[in-house]
Design an enzyme around this catalytic site. Structure first.
Site, PDB file in Angstrom:
ATOM      1  CB  SER A   5       1.493   0.223   4.426  1.00 54.04           C
ATOM      2  OG  SER A   5       2.614   0.968   3.786  1.00 54.04           O
ATOM      3  CG  ASP A  11      10.458  -3.387  -8.769  1.00 52.98           C
ATOM      4  OD1 ASP A  11       9.443  -3.864  -9.205  1.00 52.98           O
ATOM      5  OD2 ASP A  11      10.759  -1.962  -8.938  1.00 52.98           O
ATOM      6  CE1 TYR A  45      -4.230   1.306   0.289  1.00 51.57           C
ATOM      7  CE2 TYR A  45      -3.424   2.812   1.661  1.00 51.57           C
ATOM      8  CZ  TYR A  45      -4.495   2.664   0.761  1.00 51.57           C
ATOM      9  OH  TYR A  45      -5.512   3.392   0.517  1.00 51.57           O
ATOM     10  N   GLY A  46       1.775   1.360  -0.970  1.00 45.28           N
ATOM     11  CA  GLY A  46       2.591   2.423  -1.196  1.00 45.28           C
ATOM     12  C   GLY A  46       2.179   3.308  -2.415  1.00 45.28           C
ATOM     13  CB  SER A  47       4.249   5.031  -4.870  1.00 45.34           C
ATOM     14  OG  SER A  47       3.971   6.043  -5.784  1.00 45.34           O
ATOM     15  CD  GLN A  48       2.159   2.909  -9.455  1.00 46.65           C
ATOM     16  OE1 GLN A  48       0.954   2.288 -10.051  1.00 46.65           O
ATOM     17  NE2 GLN A  48       2.596   3.754 -10.152  1.00 46.65           N
ATOM     18  CG  HIS A  89       9.250  -2.288 -13.152  1.00 45.87           C
ATOM     19  ND1 HIS A  89       9.424  -2.312 -14.527  1.00 45.87           N
ATOM     20  CD2 HIS A  89      10.330  -2.411 -12.334  1.00 45.87           C
ATOM     21  CE1 HIS A  89      10.664  -2.280 -14.676  1.00 45.87           C
ATOM     22  NE2 HIS A  89      11.375  -2.427 -13.590  1.00 45.87           N
TER      23      HIS A  89
HETATM   24  P1  NDP Z   1       6.390   1.481  -2.550  1.00 45.97           P
HETATM   25  O1  NDP Z   1       7.845   1.504  -2.261  1.00 45.97           O
HETATM   26  O2  NDP Z   1       5.752   2.980  -2.471  1.00 45.97           O
HETATM   27  O3  NDP Z   1       5.671   0.551  -1.723  1.00 45.97           O
HETATM   28  C1  NDP Z   1       6.069   0.215  -0.393  1.00 45.97           C
HETATM   29  C2  NDP Z   1       4.783  -0.760   0.059  1.00 45.97           C
HETATM   30  O4  NDP Z   1       5.252  -2.234   0.084  1.00 45.97           O
HETATM   31  C3  NDP Z   1       4.597  -0.219   1.508  1.00 45.97           C
HETATM   32  O5  NDP Z   1       2.981  -0.556   1.701  1.00 45.97           O
HETATM   33  C4  NDP Z   1       5.222  -1.180   2.320  1.00 45.97           C
HETATM   34  O6  NDP Z   1       4.572  -1.332   3.851  1.00 45.97           O
HETATM   35  C5  NDP Z   1       5.148  -2.570   1.529  1.00 45.97           C
HETATM   36  N1  NDP Z   1       6.213  -3.470   1.966  1.00 45.97           N
HETATM   37  C6  NDP Z   1       7.586  -3.047   1.929  1.00 45.97           C
HETATM   38  N2  NDP Z   1       8.247  -4.275   2.237  1.00 45.97           N
HETATM   39  C7  NDP Z   1       7.350  -5.358   2.509  1.00 45.97           C
HETATM   40  C8  NDP Z   1       7.430  -6.459   3.174  1.00 45.97           C
HETATM   41  N3  NDP Z   1       8.573  -6.981   3.375  1.00 45.97           N
HETATM   42  N4  NDP Z   1       6.147  -7.232   3.521  1.00 45.97           N
HETATM   43  C9  NDP Z   1       4.934  -6.568   3.350  1.00 45.97           C
HETATM   44  N5  NDP Z   1       4.821  -5.329   2.563  1.00 45.97           N
HETATM   45  C10 NDP Z   1       6.049  -4.787   2.424  1.00 45.97           C
HETATM   46  O7  NDP Z   1       6.492   0.891  -4.162  1.00 45.97           O
HETATM   47  P2  NDP Z   1       5.877   1.536  -5.446  1.00 45.97           P
HETATM   48  O8  NDP Z   1       4.558   1.835  -5.214  1.00 45.97           O
HETATM   49  O9  NDP Z   1       6.799   2.511  -5.690  1.00 45.97           O
HETATM   50  O10 NDP Z   1       6.313   0.438  -6.303  1.00 45.97           O
HETATM   51  C11 NDP Z   1       5.437  -0.979  -6.378  1.00 45.97           C
HETATM   52  C12 NDP Z   1       5.518  -1.618  -7.882  1.00 45.97           C
HETATM   53  O11 NDP Z   1       5.031  -0.600  -9.021  1.00 45.97           O
HETATM   54  C13 NDP Z   1       7.110  -1.779  -8.023  1.00 45.97           C
HETATM   55  O12 NDP Z   1       7.245  -3.093  -8.989  1.00 45.97           O
HETATM   56  C14 NDP Z   1       7.490  -0.618  -9.071  1.00 45.97           C
HETATM   57  O13 NDP Z   1       8.660  -1.077  -9.810  1.00 45.97           O
HETATM   58  C15 NDP Z   1       6.168  -0.571  -9.941  1.00 45.97           C
HETATM   59  N6  NDP Z   1       5.873   1.086 -10.168  1.00 45.97           N
HETATM   60  C16 NDP Z   1       6.304   2.114  -9.295  1.00 45.97           C
HETATM   61  C17 NDP Z   1       5.793   3.359  -9.881  1.00 45.97           C
HETATM   62  C18 NDP Z   1       5.828   4.475  -8.973  1.00 45.97           C
HETATM   63  O14 NDP Z   1       5.052   5.476  -9.210  1.00 45.97           O
HETATM   64  N7  NDP Z   1       6.549   4.583  -7.712  1.00 45.97           N
HETATM   65  C19 NDP Z   1       5.613   3.764 -11.176  1.00 45.97           C
HETATM   66  C20 NDP Z   1       5.306   2.494 -12.005  1.00 45.97           C
HETATM   67  C21 NDP Z   1       5.765   1.238 -11.691  1.00 45.97           C
HETATM   68  P3  NDP Z   1       5.078  -0.747   4.972  1.00 45.97           P
HETATM   69  O15 NDP Z   1       4.408   0.784   5.162  1.00 45.97           O
HETATM   70  O16 NDP Z   1       4.770  -1.726   6.212  1.00 45.97           O
HETATM   71  O17 NDP Z   1       6.660  -0.647   4.689  1.00 45.97           O
HETATM   72 MG    MG Z   2      10.547   2.106 -12.979  1.00 47.04          MG
END
Ligand code: NDP
Ligand code: MG
Ligand code: MG
EC number: 1.1.1.86
Length: 339
Positions: A52, A82, A25-28, A107
């Site tokens: 998150s 990733d 539940y991050g950016s995407q 991705h």
């Molecule tokens: P983020 O870094 O924003 O996402 C982080 C999320 O992953 C948080 O909810 C975090 O939770 C959770 N997380 C991290 N580690 C773990 C774990 N070990 N177990 C469970 N949850 C975990 O990622 P993005 O949104 O940037 O990227 C996601 C995908 O989208 C990637 O494949 C990226 O290449 C792709 N993408 C991203 C773009 C973007 O705009 N950023 C653009 C196009 C594609 P917590 O808060 O608990 O750490």
């Molecule tokens: Mg990229």
């Protein structure tokens, strides 16, 4: 001309009634989960306990552990960083996959470089918005969308492409346009674009221009406005109407300078370097080194990150932006700070 898909070309019925899990539940993640829910789909978020998870609950979403979400859902999209995906997939997702399920990515990195090897009886596809997650959310709320790529890696059910298109429509991407690619093309062009032009190229260009002016004795604030702040205004004009539209708005003096001096700065040597960058992406060298960097707890990444944070342009920029409250998005900052 490549085939583009828009809302009217897509029948989302194939995704209706399916249980969808957005893992992360991050950016995407927040953008896909909220947009799909508001488009009427049955969405839950699979996430570990923490910041998150709390944000997803506060946003009104159903929250489960990654394991539970992956087990119960029909369509599972992995939106974790990733470099974390392989471990979470191996430990918490793969055992929940059933024949006929779909595994989805934004991705292609982990599939293309062989980090995740899914079972043969599930659909595997990507739907990759060509923009940051916060804009995927913000544009959806504004009735617009960020364009996206779809790509099919495995089509076990025969429905993979229809599911990908339905997902693209649900997140608002088909309002802007969806085009088809492969995992190989998406992965390699995405990595190249961000490294050579969008992030790597732009940051180095801006820093070098700023440093050149400051080292020559000009005021850092002026250097910031000339080489950093104005870049957004110029890029907006290019984005809206091409290079000609930007050239129409600038002075003829600026346009002449563009023609004579631009190629002195970005030279054939820069293009040769771009080809090397692309070679390293195609050969898997970049991926191998990034995976090793993570395995070693990111020594070089940390040093480089600190060097950017300590750069004078960041210090000057922070002060100047504080005087321009209309610049910047509060929503993004809050999310970034909360990460
Ligand atoms: P983020 O870094 O924003 O996402 C982080 C999320 O992953 C948080 O909810 C975090 O939770 C959770 N997380 C991290 N580690 C773990 C774990 N070990 N177990 C469970 N949850 C975990 O990622 P993005 O949104 O940037 O990227 C996601 C995908 O989208 C990637 O494949 C990226 O290449 C792709 N993408 C991203 C773009 C973007 O705009 N950023 C653009 C196009 C594609 P917590 O808060 O608990 O750490
Ligand atoms: Mg990229
Ligand atoms: Mg000027």
């Amino acid at each position: 001309m490549v085939k583009m898909y828009y809302n009217q070309d897509i029948n989302e019925a194939v995704l209706e009634g399916k249980k969808i899990a957005v893992i992360g539940y991050g950016s995407q993640g927040h953008a896909h989960a909220l947009n799909l829910k508001e488009s009427g789909f049955d969405v839950c978020v699979g996430i570990r306990a923490g910041g998150s998870a709390e944000r997803a609950k506060n946003d009104g979403l159903e929250v489960k552990s990654v394991k539970e979400a992956a087990k119960e859902a029909d369509v599972i999209m992995i939106l974790l960083p990733d470099e974390k995906q392989k471990e979470v997939y191996d430990n918490e997702i793969v055992e929940g996959l059933q024949a006929g399920n779909a595994l989805v990515f934004a991705h292609g990195f982990n599939i293309h470089y062989g980090q995740i090897v899914p079972p043969a009886d599930v659909d595997v596809f990507l739907i990759a918005p060509k923009g940051p997650g916060h804009l995927v959310r913000r544009t959806y709320q504004a009735g617009a969308g960020v364009p996206a790529l779809i790509g099919i890696y495995q089509n076990a059910t025969g429905n993979a492409k229809d599911l990908a298109l339905a997902w693209a429509k649900g997140v608002g991407a088909a309002r802007a346009g969806v085009l088809e690619t492969t995992f190989k093309e998406e992965t390699e062009t995405d990595l190249f674009g961000e490294q050579a032009v969008l992030c790597g190229g732009a940051v180095e260009l801006v820093k070098a221009g700023f440093e050149t002016l400051v080292e020559a004795g000009y005021q850092p604030e002026i250097a910031y406005f000339e080489c950093f702040h104005e870049l957004k205004l110029i890029v907006d004009l290019m984005y809206e109407g091409g290079i000609a539209n930007m050239n129409y708005s600038i002075s003829d003096t600026a346009e002449w300078g563009e023609y004579v001096s631009g190629p002195r700065v970005v030279t054939s040597a820069s293009k040769a370097a771009m080809k090397e960058v692309l070679n390293d992406i195609q050969s898997g060298k970049f991926a191998k080194e990034w995976i090793a960097e993570n395995d070693n707890d990111r020594p070089q990444y940390s040093v480089a990150k600190k060097a950017v944070a300590d750069h004078q342009i960041e210090e000057v920029g922070e002060k100047l932006r504080a005087m321009m409250p209309f610049v910047g998005s509060k929503a993004n900052k809050e999310t970034v700070n909360a990460k």
